[in-house]
Design an enzyme around this catalytic site. Sequence first.
Site, mmCIF file in Angstrom:
data_model
loop_
_atom_site.group_PDB
_atom_site.id
_atom_site.type_symbol
_atom_site.label_atom_id
_atom_site.label_comp_id
_atom_site.label_asym_id
_atom_site.label_seq_id
_atom_site.Cartn_x
_atom_site.Cartn_y
_atom_site.Cartn_z
ATOM 1 N N ASN A 9 0.849 -1.187 0.000
ATOM 2 C CA ASN A 9 0.000 0.000 0.000
ATOM 3 C C ASN A 9 0.889 1.242 0.000
ATOM 4 O O ASN A 9 1.472 1.592 1.017
ATOM 5 C CB ASN A 9 -0.908 -0.014 1.233
ATOM 6 C CG ASN A 9 -1.788 1.217 1.324
ATOM 7 O OD1 ASN A 9 -1.964 1.939 0.348
ATOM 8 N ND2 ASN A 9 -2.343 1.466 2.497
ATOM 9 N N LYS A 11 0.050 4.277 -0.216
ATOM 10 C CA LYS A 11 -0.599 5.438 0.403
ATOM 11 C C LYS A 11 -0.391 6.671 -0.500
ATOM 12 O O LYS A 11 -0.380 6.536 -1.724
ATOM 13 C CB LYS A 11 -0.097 5.638 1.831
ATOM 14 C CG LYS A 11 -0.267 4.370 2.671
ATOM 15 C CD LYS A 11 0.016 4.575 4.122
ATOM 16 C CE LYS A 11 -0.175 3.255 4.871
ATOM 17 N NZ LYS A 11 0.025 3.419 6.322
ATOM 18 N N HIS A 97 -9.472 0.819 5.306
ATOM 19 C CA HIS A 97 -8.166 1.018 5.937
ATOM 20 C C HIS A 97 -8.318 1.912 7.164
ATOM 21 O O HIS A 97 -9.153 2.821 7.189
ATOM 22 C CB HIS A 97 -7.192 1.636 4.935
ATOM 23 C CG HIS A 97 -5.771 1.626 5.396
ATOM 24 N ND1 HIS A 97 -5.282 2.562 6.277
ATOM 25 C CD2 HIS A 97 -4.734 0.787 5.113
ATOM 26 C CE1 HIS A 97 -3.999 2.305 6.515
ATOM 27 N NE2 HIS A 97 -3.648 1.230 5.822
ATOM 28 N N GLU A 99 -6.735 4.345 8.244
ATOM 29 C CA GLU A 99 -6.620 5.774 7.964
ATOM 30 C C GLU A 99 -7.901 6.332 7.368
ATOM 31 O O GLU A 99 -8.302 7.470 7.661
ATOM 32 C CB GLU A 99 -5.428 6.017 7.037
ATOM 33 C CG GLU A 99 -4.101 5.724 7.715
ATOM 34 C CD GLU A 99 -2.960 5.487 6.754
ATOM 35 O OE1 GLU A 99 -1.864 5.161 7.239
ATOM 36 O OE2 GLU A 99 -3.168 5.609 5.530
ATOM 37 N N GLU A 169 -5.414 -5.015 10.968
ATOM 38 C CA GLU A 169 -4.508 -3.934 11.333
ATOM 39 C C GLU A 169 -4.567 -3.684 12.840
ATOM 40 O O GLU A 169 -5.573 -3.156 13.333
ATOM 41 C CB GLU A 169 -4.908 -2.637 10.647
ATOM 42 C CG GLU A 169 -4.908 -2.628 9.141
ATOM 43 C CD GLU A 169 -5.303 -1.253 8.623
ATOM 44 O OE1 GLU A 169 -4.398 -0.486 8.267
ATOM 45 O OE2 GLU A 169 -6.498 -0.942 8.615
ATOM 46 N N GLY A 175 2.993 3.031 14.340
ATOM 47 C CA GLY A 175 3.459 4.389 14.594
ATOM 48 C C GLY A 175 3.341 4.829 16.048
ATOM 49 O O GLY A 175 3.375 6.020 16.335
ATOM 50 N N SER A 215 2.727 -3.202 10.236
ATOM 51 C CA SER A 215 4.123 -2.790 10.059
ATOM 52 C C SER A 215 5.067 -3.982 9.903
ATOM 53 O O SER A 215 6.102 -4.071 10.570
ATOM 54 C CB SER A 215 4.576 -1.913 11.234
ATOM 55 O OG SER A 215 3.796 -0.750 11.315
#
Length: 253
Positions: A9, A11, A97, A99, A169, A175, A215
């Site tokens: 991905n 992004k 997703h 985000e 996820e 992060g 990640s």
Amino acid sequence: MRKKIVAGNWKMNLTLAQGEQLINDILQAGLKLAEGQEVVVATPFPYLAKAKSLLKNYPGYFVAAQNCASEKAGAFTGEVSAEMLQSVGVDYVIIGHSERREYFNETNAILAKKVDLALANGLKPIFCCGEPLAVRQAETQNEYVARQLEESLYHLTAEQLKQVVIAYEPIWAIGTGLTASAGQAQDMHAFIRGQIANKFGREAALHLTILYGGSAKPGNAAELFANPDVDGGLIGGASLVAADFAAIISSLS
């Protein structure tokens, strides 16, 4: 045998020239995909047709959009429909997703509409689910993820579900400086597969591909992918570096 997939991905990164170079570098890595293994590249919208052109002669390589509209067509300036994606040869589309959920307020109901439109246009949804830090700390992650699945996927038939890939996820480990262990990934993947089995039957659950979206990197991909219920990864930052992405693909068992 269920598919093993590594999806990158991108992004909102890279210019068209940089993206083309990245794809070419990945292809030149000389990877040999085994039967049932796939590589998916999720580029920004403007690059989808180019990515499809670059990958069309490479079996096992596919293109994904990072999102699609929740409406079929109409006065929705700036949106991109599932039909448009299908018309340029897109194979997969990422839906839900973390985000998109956080920054664009996408609800489970909206995502159910997107799943339907994707399937109606021959696109395979990569449906994302997962819990934030507060939910993990409260140890209610199973209930949280179960609700995401129920409200966005449980209206489908078992036949439709065959076209869906799920990506887990752990938002709390992205992060934040925290790390999800391979054991924690396996636990949630097994839980998701169990939920699907309860709703759609054991056979549907056994054939469902579930990706890890927390990640994954060259250093931990092999350990993650070795888990019995982890069928590959939805890769973020590492997918922007050809050598790293190739190393992760090579970690598929």
